[in-house]
Design a protein around this motif. Structure first.
Motif, PDB file in Angstrom:
ATOM      1  N   GLY A 144       0.813  -1.209   0.000  1.00 33.98           N
ATOM      2  CA  GLY A 144       0.000   0.000   0.000  1.00 33.98           C
ATOM      3  C   GLY A 144       0.845   1.257   0.000  1.00 33.98           C
ATOM      4  O   GLY A 144       1.941   1.291   0.572  1.00 33.98           O
ATOM      5  N   TYR A 145       0.315   2.298  -0.647  1.00 36.02           N
ATOM      6  CA  TYR A 145       1.030   3.574  -0.745  1.00 36.02           C
ATOM      7  C   TYR A 145       1.523   4.081   0.609  1.00 36.02           C
ATOM      8  O   TYR A 145       2.601   4.654   0.715  1.00 36.02           O
ATOM      9  CB  TYR A 145       0.104   4.646  -1.341  1.00 36.02           C
ATOM     10  CG  TYR A 145      -0.162   4.535  -2.826  1.00 36.02           C
ATOM     11  CD1 TYR A 145       0.503   3.623  -3.638  1.00 36.02           C
ATOM     12  CD2 TYR A 145      -1.098   5.378  -3.424  1.00 36.02           C
ATOM     13  CE1 TYR A 145       0.246   3.545  -4.996  1.00 36.02           C
ATOM     14  CE2 TYR A 145      -1.370   5.305  -4.791  1.00 36.02           C
ATOM     15  CZ  TYR A 145      -0.693   4.388  -5.572  1.00 36.02           C
ATOM     16  OH  TYR A 145      -0.948   4.318  -6.915  1.00 36.02           O
ATOM     17  N   SER A 146       0.714   3.897   1.646  1.00 32.29           N
ATOM     18  CA  SER A 146       1.031   4.494   2.952  1.00 32.29           C
ATOM     19  C   SER A 146       1.881   3.594   3.846  1.00 32.29           C
ATOM     20  O   SER A 146       2.245   3.983   4.953  1.00 32.29           O
ATOM     21  CB  SER A 146      -0.264   4.849   3.685  1.00 32.29           C
ATOM     22  OG  SER A 146      -1.035   3.685   3.918  1.00 32.29           O
ATOM     23  N   LYS A 164       1.995   0.811 -10.497  1.00 33.47           N
ATOM     24  CA  LYS A 164       1.187   1.407  -9.437  1.00 33.47           C
ATOM     25  C   LYS A 164      -0.285   1.256  -9.790  1.00 33.47           C
ATOM     26  O   LYS A 164      -0.653   1.285 -10.962  1.00 33.47           O
ATOM     27  CB  LYS A 164       1.504   2.894  -9.278  1.00 33.47           C
ATOM     28  CG  LYS A 164       2.807   3.200  -8.594  1.00 33.47           C
ATOM     29  CD  LYS A 164       2.976   4.698  -8.396  1.00 33.47           C
ATOM     30  CE  LYS A 164       4.243   5.019  -7.635  1.00 33.47           C
ATOM     31  NZ  LYS A 164       4.427   6.469  -7.433  1.00 33.47           N
ATOM     32  N   SER A 165      -1.102   1.116  -8.763  1.00 29.43           N
ATOM     33  CA  SER A 165      -2.547   1.084  -8.955  1.00 29.43           C
ATOM     34  C   SER A 165      -3.189   2.129  -8.050  1.00 29.43           C
ATOM     35  O   SER A 165      -3.222   1.965  -6.830  1.00 29.43           O
ATOM     36  CB  SER A 165      -3.113  -0.303  -8.617  1.00 29.43           C
ATOM     37  OG  SER A 165      -4.532  -0.252  -8.581  1.00 29.43           O
ATOM     38  N   ASP A 166      -3.674   3.212  -8.663  1.00 33.45           N
ATOM     39  CA  ASP A 166      -4.340   4.247  -7.876  1.00 33.45           C
ATOM     40  C   ASP A 166      -5.685   3.757  -7.351  1.00 33.45           C
ATOM     41  O   ASP A 166      -6.162   4.216  -6.320  1.00 33.45           O
ATOM     42  CB  ASP A 166      -4.526   5.507  -8.719  1.00 33.45           C
ATOM     43  CG  ASP A 166      -3.202   6.223  -8.973  1.00 33.45           C
ATOM     44  OD1 ASP A 166      -2.275   6.066  -8.147  1.00 33.45           O
ATOM     45  OD2 ASP A 166      -3.096   6.926  -9.993  1.00 33.45           O
ATOM     46  N   GLU A 169      -4.568   1.723  -4.527  1.00 37.56           N
ATOM     47  CA  GLU A 169      -3.575   2.483  -3.769  1.00 37.56           C
ATOM     48  C   GLU A 169      -2.420   1.597  -3.310  1.00 37.56           C
ATOM     49  O   GLU A 169      -2.051   1.564  -2.128  1.00 37.56           O
ATOM     50  CB  GLU A 169      -4.230   3.181  -2.564  1.00 37.56           C
ATOM     51  CG  GLU A 169      -5.249   4.230  -2.971  1.00 37.56           C
ATOM     52  CD  GLU A 169      -5.754   5.054  -1.801  1.00 37.56           C
ATOM     53  OE1 GLU A 169      -5.511   4.652  -0.642  1.00 37.56           O
ATOM     54  OE2 GLU A 169      -6.381   6.095  -2.054  1.00 37.56           O
ATOM     55  N   GLU A 170      -1.853   0.861  -4.275  1.00 36.24           N
ATOM     56  CA  GLU A 170      -0.741  -0.012  -3.949  1.00 36.24           C
ATOM     57  C   GLU A 170       0.279  -0.031  -5.085  1.00 36.24           C
ATOM     58  O   GLU A 170      -0.034   0.266  -6.241  1.00 36.24           O
ATOM     59  CB  GLU A 170      -1.221  -1.435  -3.644  1.00 36.24           C
ATOM     60  CG  GLU A 170      -1.849  -2.151  -4.818  1.00 36.24           C
ATOM     61  CD  GLU A 170      -2.411  -3.514  -4.445  1.00 36.24           C
ATOM     62  OE1 GLU A 170      -2.582  -3.806  -3.240  1.00 36.24           O
ATOM     63  OE2 GLU A 170      -2.684  -4.284  -5.383  1.00 36.24           O
TER      64      GLU A 170
END
Length: 198
Positions: A144-146, A164-166, A169-170
């Motif tokens: 995950g992005y975060s 990337k997959s918005d 979010e990963e």
């Protein structure tokens, strides 16, 4: 995965043991955490569903799962696996037509066990098990992005961003298991040993 049902991996600070029915209750308690649900992109399951999931994973030839034990706690607690559990690490062979590629997932669920190197060591053990025992050539990871600690750990081990997959979010990372990477992994965990479990 039945391939690893009698496999225990020993390293410097962790043991990896197959995910068994006896581990499910503590695992289920972990997964009540909204933080862990978010980090692992998981939906909460009932205890009965968790038992069924463990059984299905054990019998699925494409899912290799291990519970991570703290070696120190295990040795101090008269080899009590439940008290020693700190997380899990998995390899998923998602492509039936390419069994040389797998997706890796790792979770250090016990808050007190985070930041102590358990995740890195378990990850290295699983990568080594992947290329030595499962004959993998590529390992991917979706993060995950975060999840900055995981991103940092994976990239330091040589994983490179692939996509990337918005929507989800990963970020998908990939590690090609070259001879150089294999030697790096082997050198990083010199105490790695596979022994019979049970």
């Amino acid at each position: 995965m039945k391939t690893n049902q009698n496999t225990k991996i020993e390293a410097g600070n962790v043991y990896l043991v197959p995910y068994e029915r006896g581990h499910v209750l503590k695992y289920h308690e972990w997964m009540k955490s909204e933080e862990l649900q978010q980090l692992t992109a998981s939906e909460p399951l009932t205890l009965d569903e968790e038992y069924k999931m463990q059984e299905s994973w054990r019998n699925d030839n494409n899912k290799c799962t291990f519970i991570i034990l703290s070696k120190e706690v295990y040795n101090k607690s008269c080899q009590n696996e439940i008290d020693s559990m700190v997380g899990d690490v998995n390899l998923f062979l998602n492509d039936d037509e390419d069994l040389t590629t797998a997706e890796i997932e790792i979770m250090i669920a016990e808050p007190a066990a985070r930041g102590k190197g358990f995740g890195k060591e378990a990850l290295l053990c699983m990568i080594r098990y992947g290329f030595e025992s499962l004959k993998l050539e590529t390992i991917t990871a979706k993060i995950g992005y975060s999840n900055h600690p995981s991103i940092s750990m994976f990239t330091k081990l040589g994983f490179q961003e692939e996509s990337k997959s918005d929507v989800f979010e990963e970020i998908t990372y990939k590690l090609k298991l070259t001879d150089h990477i294999k030697q790096f992994v082997i050198d990083s965990i010199p105490q790695y040993e596979i022994v019979k479990y049970r």
